[in-house]
Design a protein around this motif. Structure first.
Motif, mmCIF file in Angstrom:
data_model
loop_
_atom_site.group_PDB
_atom_site.id
_atom_site.type_symbol
_atom_site.label_atom_id
_atom_site.label_comp_id
_atom_site.label_asym_id
_atom_site.label_seq_id
_atom_site.Cartn_x
_atom_site.Cartn_y
_atom_site.Cartn_z
ATOM 1 N N LEU A 130 30.090 31.120 57.488
ATOM 2 C CA LEU A 130 30.352 31.940 56.315
ATOM 3 C C LEU A 130 30.106 31.170 55.018
ATOM 4 N N LEU A 131 30.527 29.896 54.999
ATOM 5 C CA LEU A 131 30.438 29.112 53.774
ATOM 6 C C LEU A 131 29.013 28.738 53.410
ATOM 7 N N THR A 132 28.085 28.872 54.345
ATOM 8 C CA THR A 132 26.683 28.565 54.034
ATOM 9 C C THR A 132 25.955 29.778 53.458
ATOM 10 N N ILE A 133 26.593 30.941 53.482
ATOM 11 C CA ILE A 133 25.978 32.160 52.950
ATOM 12 C C ILE A 133 26.176 32.194 51.440
ATOM 13 N N GLY A 134 25.078 32.238 50.706
ATOM 14 C CA GLY A 134 25.166 32.268 49.248
ATOM 15 C C GLY A 134 25.890 33.500 48.747
ATOM 16 N N GLY A 135 26.788 33.307 47.811
ATOM 17 C CA GLY A 135 27.500 34.416 47.181
ATOM 18 C C GLY A 135 28.903 34.642 47.708
ATOM 19 N N ILE A 136 29.203 34.177 48.945
ATOM 20 C CA ILE A 136 30.528 34.400 49.535
ATOM 21 C C ILE A 136 31.614 33.733 48.684
ATOM 22 N N LYS A 137 31.435 32.450 48.415
ATOM 23 C CA LYS A 137 32.442 31.722 47.633
ATOM 24 C C LYS A 137 32.478 32.207 46.190
ATOM 25 N N PHE A 138 31.323 32.603 45.645
ATOM 26 C CA PHE A 138 31.275 33.072 44.258
ATOM 27 C C PHE A 138 32.120 34.329 44.081
ATOM 28 N N PHE A 139 31.908 35.301 44.948
ATOM 29 C CA PHE A 139 32.670 36.548 44.842
ATOM 30 C C PHE A 139 34.133 36.337 45.245
ATOM 31 N N GLY A 140 34.375 35.390 46.151
ATOM 32 C CA GLY A 140 35.758 35.026 46.454
ATOM 33 C C GLY A 140 36.449 34.454 45.228
ATOM 34 N N GLY A 141 35.715 33.632 44.468
ATOM 35 C CA GLY A 141 36.268 33.076 43.226
ATOM 36 C C GLY A 141 36.579 34.154 42.194
ATOM 37 N N LEU A 142 35.708 35.161 42.118
ATOM 38 C CA LEU A 142 35.973 36.288 41.212
ATOM 39 C C LEU A 142 37.257 37.013 41.605
ATOM 40 N N LEU A 143 37.431 37.194 42.919
ATOM 41 C CA LEU A 143 38.625 37.882 43.418
ATOM 42 C C LEU A 143 39.886 37.083 43.096
ATOM 43 N N ILE A 144 39.840 35.753 43.276
ATOM 44 C CA ILE A 144 40.990 34.912 42.965
ATOM 45 C C ILE A 144 41.280 34.934 41.463
ATOM 46 N N THR A 145 40.237 34.988 40.639
ATOM 47 C CA THR A 145 40.428 35.076 39.182
ATOM 48 C C THR A 145 41.224 36.331 38.837
ATOM 49 N N TRP A 146 40.832 37.468 39.435
ATOM 50 C CA TRP A 146 41.535 38.730 39.180
ATOM 51 C C TRP A 146 42.985 38.642 39.649
ATOM 52 N N ILE A 147 43.211 38.060 40.838
ATOM 53 C CA ILE A 147 44.569 37.924 41.368
ATOM 54 C C ILE A 147 45.407 37.029 40.467
ATOM 55 N N ALA A 148 44.803 35.933 39.970
ATOM 56 C CA ALA A 148 45.533 35.013 39.098
ATOM 57 C C ALA A 148 45.990 35.714 37.815
ATOM 58 N N VAL A 149 45.087 36.495 37.208
ATOM 59 C CA VAL A 149 45.437 37.228 35.980
ATOM 60 C C VAL A 149 46.524 38.258 36.271
ATOM 61 N N LYS A 150 46.384 38.980 37.389
ATOM 62 C CA LYS A 150 47.358 40.016 37.755
ATOM 63 C C LYS A 150 48.744 39.413 37.980
ATOM 64 N N LEU A 151 48.816 38.318 38.748
ATOM 65 C CA LEU A 151 50.110 37.699 39.032
ATOM 66 C C LEU A 151 50.727 37.119 37.768
ATOM 67 N N PHE A 152 49.898 36.577 36.891
ATOM 68 C CA PHE A 152 50.410 36.057 35.618
ATOM 69 C C PHE A 152 51.011 37.187 34.788
ATOM 70 N N MET A 153 50.310 38.316 34.721
ATOM 71 C CA MET A 153 50.803 39.454 33.946
ATOM 72 C C MET A 153 52.090 40.017 34.545
ATOM 73 N N ASP A 154 52.177 40.065 35.870
ATOM 74 C CA ASP A 154 53.377 40.592 36.525
ATOM 75 C C ASP A 154 54.599 39.724 36.278
ATOM 76 N N GLY A 155 54.377 38.415 36.112
ATOM 77 C CA GLY A 155 55.525 37.518 36.002
ATOM 78 C C GLY A 155 55.683 36.818 34.681
ATOM 79 N N ALA A 156 54.795 37.117 33.711
ATOM 80 C CA ALA A 156 54.840 36.412 32.428
ATOM 81 C C ALA A 156 56.203 36.571 31.766
ATOM 82 N N PRO A 157 56.838 35.454 31.386
ATOM 83 C CA PRO A 157 58.193 35.528 30.828
ATOM 84 C C PRO A 157 58.293 36.300 29.520
ATOM 85 N N GLN A 158 57.182 36.360 28.751
ATOM 86 C CA GLN A 158 57.251 37.037 27.457
ATOM 87 C C GLN A 158 56.891 38.517 27.546
ATOM 88 N N ASP A 159 56.578 39.005 28.746
ATOM 89 C CA ASP A 159 56.164 40.395 28.905
ATOM 90 C C ASP A 159 57.370 41.321 28.974
#
Length: 202
Positions: A46-75
């Motif tokens: 799987l890791l040798t297929i171009g694009g797998i890790k790139f789109f996985g990174g995009l997904l983690i970016t979205w999850i990171a923003v979502k979790l930050f927004m859900d738990g941000a202390p100033q929200d």
């Protein structure tokens, strides 16, 4: 290697009611490990297929923003509790996408021995569960840790995207560029999260 995974689990369950947290951590970690065992046999290809890790990174970016927004202390408008099902889905998706290093390390250490493979990944469950519970409790007491967690997820996302085989064939980046990209994503997910929170408040 499971430190990043423990961090995302802690952030995902933080918005659950306390009595559901323990259940979310255990079930989420167990599901992720079972799926990780199944994926280990395909990880190297799987890791040798171009694009797998790139789109996985995009997904983690979205999850990171979502979790930050859900738990941000100033929200002021953050959700007090997500459902257990939502938390488990977030944990499983993030864990699978982020587990490439873990999978390859355990697969290499087990030398194809199925028993050692399952034992090694199974042994990680209590470590991840303990660390996740500790982090989620610390986040309650010290909300600034949410910034650190989001930054770590951003760093992982940037690293995954830049080290994707297809991206490397195009850019041939050096280590300095990799560190710079990781830092940019670590700061970027927090800035994007804060901007979205500001827009939501308006």
């Amino acid at each position: 290697l499971a430190g990043d995974n423990a961090g995302v689990i802690a952030m995902a369950v933080r918005s659950l009611y306390p009595r559901k947290r323990k259940q979310g951590i255990i079930v989420g970690a167990a599901f992720a490990v079972v799926l990780r065992i199944a994926l280990t046999f395909f990880a190297a290809k799987l890791l040798t297929i171009g694009g797998i890790k790139f789109f996985g990174g995009l997904l983690i970016t979205w999850i990171a923003v979502k979790l930050f927004m859900d738990g941000a202390p100033q929200d002021k408008f953050q959700k007090l509790a997500t459902t257990l099902r939502q938390a488990i889905i977030t944990i499983v998706i993030a864990d699978l996408v982020m587990s490439t290093d873990n999978i390859l390390a355990v697969a290499g250490a087990s030398h194809g021995n199925l028993f050692l493979l399952i034992f090694g990944l199974g042994l990680s469950i209590p470590f991840v569960v303990f660390t996740s519970r500790l982090l989620s409790n610390l986040m309650d007491k010290y909300p600034f840790i949410i910034y650190i967690g989001a930054g770590i997820l951003g760093r992982v996302a940037g690293d995954m995207m830049l080290t994707d085989p297809y991206i490397q064939r195009l850019l041939h980046t050096n280590q300095f560029v990799e560190y710079l990209t990781q830092a940019a994503f670590a700061v970027g997910v927090i800035l994007v999260g804060k901007l979205l929170l500001k827009l939501r408040a308006q």
